[in-house]
Scaffold this motif. Structure first.
Motif, PDB file in Angstrom:
ATOM      1  N   ALA A   1       0.829  -1.206   0.000  1.00 64.65           N
ATOM      2  CA  ALA A   1       0.000   0.000   0.000  1.00 64.65           C
ATOM      3  C   ALA A   1       0.864   1.255   0.000  1.00 64.65           C
ATOM      4  O   ALA A   1       0.452   2.295  -0.515  1.00 64.65           O
ATOM      5  CB  ALA A   1      -0.944   0.006   1.204  1.00 64.65           C
ATOM      6  N   VAL A   2       2.070   1.176   0.559  1.00 63.27           N
ATOM      7  CA  VAL A   2       2.964   2.344   0.573  1.00 63.27           C
ATOM      8  C   VAL A   2       3.271   2.788  -0.856  1.00 63.27           C
ATOM      9  O   VAL A   2       3.227   3.974  -1.174  1.00 63.27           O
ATOM     10  CB  VAL A   2       4.273   2.041   1.341  1.00 63.27           C
ATOM     11  N   GLN A   3       3.544   1.822  -1.709  1.00 63.01           N
ATOM     12  CA  GLN A   3       3.853   2.167  -3.097  1.00 63.01           C
ATOM     13  C   GLN A   3       2.636   2.731  -3.828  1.00 63.01           C
ATOM     14  O   GLN A   3       2.753   3.672  -4.605  1.00 63.01           O
ATOM     15  CB  GLN A   3       4.394   0.947  -3.836  1.00 63.01           C
ATOM     16  N   ARG A   4       1.484   2.162  -3.560  1.00 58.84           N
ATOM     17  CA  ARG A   4       0.265   2.683  -4.206  1.00 58.84           C
ATOM     18  C   ARG A   4      -0.022   4.096  -3.731  1.00 58.84           C
ATOM     19  O   ARG A   4      -0.398   4.970  -4.513  1.00 58.84           O
ATOM     20  CB  ARG A   4      -0.930   1.784  -3.883  1.00 58.84           C
ATOM     21  N   ASP A   5       0.143   4.347  -2.442  1.00 56.92           N
ATOM     22  CA  ASP A   5      -0.121   5.677  -1.890  1.00 56.92           C
ATOM     23  C   ASP A   5       0.853   6.712  -2.450  1.00 56.92           C
ATOM     24  O   ASP A   5       0.466   7.836  -2.767  1.00 56.92           O
ATOM     25  CB  ASP A   5       0.013   5.656  -0.355  1.00 56.92           C
TER      26      ASP A   5
ATOM     27  N   LEU B   1      -6.434  10.159   0.767  1.00 54.46           N
ATOM     28  CA  LEU B   1      -5.826   9.481  -0.382  1.00 54.46           C
ATOM     29  C   LEU B   1      -5.041   8.245   0.058  1.00 54.46           C
ATOM     30  O   LEU B   1      -4.854   7.310  -0.714  1.00 54.46           O
ATOM     31  CB  LEU B   1      -4.867  10.474  -1.053  1.00 54.46           C
ATOM     32  N   PHE B   2      -4.553   8.277   1.306  1.00 54.70           N
ATOM     33  CA  PHE B   2      -3.645   7.223   1.764  1.00 54.70           C
ATOM     34  C   PHE B   2      -4.381   6.015   2.348  1.00 54.70           C
ATOM     35  O   PHE B   2      -5.210   6.147   3.239  1.00 54.70           O
ATOM     36  CB  PHE B   2      -2.688   7.774   2.839  1.00 54.70           C
ATOM     37  N   GLU B   3      -3.996   4.848   1.862  1.00 54.12           N
ATOM     38  CA  GLU B   3      -4.470   3.563   2.404  1.00 54.12           C
ATOM     39  C   GLU B   3      -3.678   3.170   3.645  1.00 54.12           C
ATOM     40  O   GLU B   3      -4.195   2.613   4.590  1.00 54.12           O
ATOM     41  CB  GLU B   3      -4.136   2.443   1.404  1.00 54.12           C
ATOM     42  N   HIS B   4      -2.339   3.359   3.522  1.00 55.65           N
ATOM     43  CA  HIS B   4      -1.390   2.853   4.516  1.00 55.65           C
ATOM     44  C   HIS B   4      -1.386   3.749   5.754  1.00 55.65           C
ATOM     45  O   HIS B   4      -0.846   4.844   5.725  1.00 55.65           O
ATOM     46  CB  HIS B   4       0.009   2.813   3.878  1.00 55.65           C
ATOM     47  N   ASP B   5      -2.022   3.313   6.841  1.00 57.02           N
ATOM     48  CA  ASP B   5      -2.071   4.151   8.046  1.00 57.02           C
ATOM     49  C   ASP B   5      -1.930   3.307   9.307  1.00 57.02           C
ATOM     50  O   ASP B   5      -2.408   3.669  10.379  1.00 57.02           O
ATOM     51  CB  ASP B   5      -3.368   4.959   8.085  1.00 57.02           C
ATOM     52  N   GLN B   6      -1.226   2.173   9.156  1.00 58.91           N
ATOM     53  CA  GLN B   6      -1.071   1.242  10.276  1.00 58.91           C
ATOM     54  C   GLN B   6      -0.533   1.895  11.538  1.00 58.91           C
ATOM     55  O   GLN B   6      -0.929   1.563  12.644  1.00 58.91           O
ATOM     56  CB  GLN B   6      -0.121   0.096   9.877  1.00 58.91           C
ATOM     57  N   GLU B   7       0.414   2.829  11.349  1.00 61.72           N
ATOM     58  CA  GLU B   7       1.038   3.448  12.520  1.00 61.72           C
ATOM     59  C   GLU B   7       0.495   4.854  12.787  1.00 61.72           C
ATOM     60  O   GLU B   7       1.138   5.643  13.480  1.00 61.72           O
ATOM     61  CB  GLU B   7       2.561   3.478  12.346  1.00 61.72           C
ATOM     62  N   GLY B   8      -0.644   5.177  12.194  1.00 63.30           N
ATOM     63  CA  GLY B   8      -1.254   6.471  12.467  1.00 63.30           C
ATOM     64  C   GLY B   8      -1.229   7.412  11.285  1.00 63.30           C
ATOM     65  O   GLY B   8      -0.688   7.082  10.228  1.00 63.30           O
ATOM     66  N   PRO B   9      -1.825   8.621  11.470  1.00 61.66           N
ATOM     67  CA  PRO B   9      -1.976   9.573  10.365  1.00 61.66           C
ATOM     68  C   PRO B   9      -0.657  10.135   9.833  1.00 61.66           C
ATOM     69  O   PRO B   9      -0.628  10.680   8.730  1.00 61.66           O
ATOM     70  CB  PRO B   9      -2.838  10.692  10.973  1.00 61.66           C
TER      71      PRO B   9
END
Lengths: 145, 145, 145
Positions: B64-68, C83-91
């Motif tokens: 997801a990091v790459q997509r974001d 826009l961001f999917e990746h938020d495992q560790e917070g905003p």
């Protein structure tokens, strides 16, 4: 390909007088210095000694690329943005620092068989981010054989 | 830690076929080449020979990091932005140059005790900024002992 | 200037404890290590082993420059952007990766006559992009004579 010849180093400083904001190509001056070293294999590093100018490798064919890049950065990082506190040297002072942060202070290019490994359309540029003319120093370091 | 062993160099070119816009991981190919050199301490430099592709070190764990990151850049640097003059190769032509300018053309990574000093979650990526597939060349240079 | 003295290398890892988001100057620690090597001519490379922190050379005079740069990046790359999917560790997780991608993971600085070729107003900073304190590792490599 592996090389065991005696390695050596060379350093110099390139002085570049800019004409205000924009890209100043320095590829030929760099190539001349690297060529004069006689090295065939090595690593060239260039380093700009300022925080309101930067380095960039960009297309050297269509001049519109440079104009477009400049317009993009001018819109992204607005001169005199009310967000900025630091404006001692005018509205292009802080924006110049931000533009430098978003591009490069240093670039390294491998030297292979006597030539810098630049692609056909790649030129090395000093990017002046201040609107007025400045004298800029680019430190260069070459290591190889 | 200081090393006085005889230093040597190695160079090669990595050819990477991309599948259009996005990050292509090249960490394993780089590691293999560095490992084959037998060097224990040194400096690896990789250099992309293009101005519409770039290099980036990014997280290699959550895709997801790459997509974001891609979504962020696509919003920041719009394809076909009316600001751009240069569009000879289509709406993704000039945006590709801007995206390359905002990321890296070159990366260097120290080699320590036989391993690249990458962090646990760091991968090395070639970032293709054009929407169609391209063959890209990455020049590599290693100096060390 | 050309140097044929026997070349050697040194490596180390700098551990930096950050106090949350912002620039932590590491110039003095780097200078001390380079000075202790006794080398006069060479190339220093620093490499941050993380993807949510980065390296930057910026002005070391007016602290407002650092505040302005931080405000600019905070506005450009919004924490918790939908826009961001990746938020495992917070905003501040994905925004940190984007900020790192837009700045530098690695910097090299020539060493000339015993001094790093930094300009008068240039400092070397570790840029922490997470809002909380972290321990960060910066790998350093020096080659020269």
């Amino acid at each position: 390909m592996s090389h065991g010849e005696a390695l050596r180093q060379a350093t110099t400083v390139l002085s570049v007088v800019t004409r205000g904001r924009g890209l100043a190509e320095i590829t030929a001056r760099i190539r001349d210095w690297v060529g004069a070293s006689g090295m065939q294999t090595g690593l060239l590093t260039i380093f700009v000694r300022h925080t309101s100018a930067s380095l960039l490798i960009q297309e050297n064919a269509d001049p519109a690329v440079q104009r477009d890049l400049e317009r993009f950065l001018a819109r992204l990082v607005r001169d005199g943005d009310p967000l900025f506190e630091h404006d001692q040297e005018g509205p292009d002072d802080m924006s110049a620092h931000v533009r430098a942060a978003l591009t490069q202070t240093q670039l390294s290019v491998p030297l292979v068989r006597g030539y810098l490994a630049l692609g056909t359309w790649q030129g090395i540029y000093l990017y002046e981010h201040r609107t007025s003319s400045h004298r800029r120093e680019v430190a260069m370091h070459l290591i190889g054989s």
